[in-house]
Design an enzyme around this catalytic site. Structure first.
Site, mmCIF file in Angstrom:
data_model
loop_
_atom_site.group_PDB
_atom_site.id
_atom_site.type_symbol
_atom_site.label_atom_id
_atom_site.label_comp_id
_atom_site.label_asym_id
_atom_site.label_seq_id
_atom_site.Cartn_x
_atom_site.Cartn_y
_atom_site.Cartn_z
ATOM 1 N N ASP A 14 9.430 13.175 4.462
ATOM 2 C CA ASP A 14 8.143 13.267 5.152
ATOM 3 C C ASP A 14 7.638 14.708 5.178
ATOM 4 O O ASP A 14 8.421 15.651 5.337
ATOM 5 C CB ASP A 14 8.314 12.743 6.590
ATOM 6 C CG ASP A 14 7.052 12.876 7.416
ATOM 7 O OD1 ASP A 14 6.152 12.045 7.237
ATOM 8 O OD2 ASP A 14 6.969 13.829 8.223
ATOM 9 N N GLU A 17 6.777 13.535 -0.116
ATOM 10 C CA GLU A 17 5.360 13.400 0.257
ATOM 11 C C GLU A 17 4.676 14.756 0.094
ATOM 12 O O GLU A 17 4.812 15.642 0.929
ATOM 13 C CB GLU A 17 5.237 12.913 1.705
ATOM 14 C CG GLU A 17 3.796 12.725 2.147
ATOM 15 C CD GLU A 17 3.655 12.518 3.646
ATOM 16 O OE1 GLU A 17 2.606 12.007 4.076
ATOM 17 O OE2 GLU A 17 4.584 12.886 4.393
#
Length: 381
Positions: free
Chosen positions: A231, A286
């Site tokens: 993330d 990401e």
């Protein structure tokens, strides 16, 4: 030993009654969930509980063996093409309740397999009191059983792992762990994410590297996850965190004073460790910046991810649904779908939690919002 919630003896008398050479004693604030968690892990005859005022003394016999979940099914091989179903276990029930690992295993996994997916990405496994984690869904063995069942169905299980920032809480988090703001994080403004209101790790610290690397290995080794979706990688790689910044492709935007070299090195090290110890594991990052070499192996000078999560594609679908059909620009759509580094493998969602939950709504609601609300209104009347 027999569990008895009604026991109420002074702590010193309890200590005298225990063989401390073979017993681990934990004194905690009075919390029912803490004791229940231990009941799930241990047999009742291994636990002995006493209470004194607002404190509990929880003891279990360390000479007795722990039960360890035995995985029954091998992990599937990495597919040539990923088809990922993103899910949050707690929110996956059709009923207005927090769902459990066991129910997800029995009810949701077969449906995911039937729909043709070959991987499931589970959000918010790391339990913490931050907005991305909404409570416990079961015991560690329940989670292992879920993953084991997914492997039986031929599904990979990817974990959404958060090494980009940590909760700002001081009572139940790493923040101010030793009384300073720099134990795990950068001190001052550099250690605080102004938009997320969270703490930022100091990736130049050896102990922080050891902590994060061991965490990544533990999930793969202990729980048999098949990989990670990292993330907020863009936030890690730049001191401006990609905020209020437009990336045009100029290399100075990627390799300059705003690049957090320690963070990029950490990403290289964690990817090298993952692929070195678990060759079939999948690593997805990401990133919205288009960092060069992002998906090139570490031994070739790259950051080492297998896939880049192409956030712009999912955002583009929501953008299009907000426009009239005649305002769609096909050239713009094609550019978004093909805008990637040469031979770079990307994961492109139809939608993810960033579109469906974080300040927006699902594609289904974009398509049927007004009609659905009208139906609900009539039923309520």
């Amino acid at each position: 030993m027999v569990v008895d919630n009604s026991i109420s003896e002074p702590i010193n008398e309890v200590l005298e009654a225990l063989n401390l050479d073979e017993t681990l004693v934990i004194v905690v604030k009075r919390r029912d969930w803490f004791f229940k968690d231990f009941q799930h892990i241990l047999h009742d005859d291994q636990v002995w509980l006493a209470m004194k005022g607002s404190e509990e003394l929880l003891a279990f016999d360390c000479s007795l063996s722990w039960e360890k979940y035995i995985f029954k099914h091998p992990q599937p091989k990495r597919p040539n093409s990923l088809r990922i179903y993103e899910a949050h276990v707690g929110m996956s029930s059709t009923e207005p309740v927090i769902n459990t690992y066991a129910n997800f295993r029995d009810d949701v996994l077969p449906r995911i397999k039937k729909l043709g997916y070959n991987a499931v990405q589970i959000m918010a496994i790391q339990e913490h009191s931050y907005y991305a984690s909404f409570g416990r869904c079961g015991t560690p063995d329940d989670l292992k059983s879920l993953i084991d069942r997914a492997h039986e169905l031929g599904l990979l299980v990817l974990m959404d792992i958060v090494h980009s920032h940590a909760s700002n809480n001081t009572l139940d988090g790493l923040n101010m762990f030793d009384g300073t703001d720099s134990h795990y994080f950068h001190s001052g403004s550099r250690g605080h994410h102004w938009l997320w209101d969270s703490r930022l790790f100091n990736y130049g610290s050896w102990e922080v590297l050891r902590y994060l690397l061991s965490n990544a290995r533990w999930w793969l080794d202990e729980y048999k996850f098949d990989g990670f979706r990292f993330d907020g990688v863009t936030s890690m790689m730049y001191t401006h965190h990609g905020l209020q910044m437009t990336f045009t492709g100029n290399y100075n935007e990627y390799f300059g004073y705003a690049t957090d070299i320690d963070a990029v090195v950490y990403l290289m090290v964690v990817n090298d460790m993952i692929h070195g110890l678990f060759p079939e594991a999948i690593s997805i990052g990401e990133d919205v910046s288009g960092m060069p070499t992002f998906c090139i192996p570490v031994q070739d000078g790259g950051v080492g991810f297998d896939y880049r999560l192409h956030m712009a594609v999912a955002d583009k679908w929501i953008e299009l649904l907000q426009k009239k059909d005649e305002d769609w620009r096909m050239g713009d759509i094609v550019h978004t779908l093909t805008n990637r580094r040469w031979l770079e493998k990307c994961v492109s969602y139809a939608e993810s939690h960033d579109q469906a939950l974080v300040g927006d709504k699902t594609i289904a609601f974009w398509l049927m919002d007004k009609k659905r609300n009208g139906v609900v209104g009539r039923k309520e009347k």
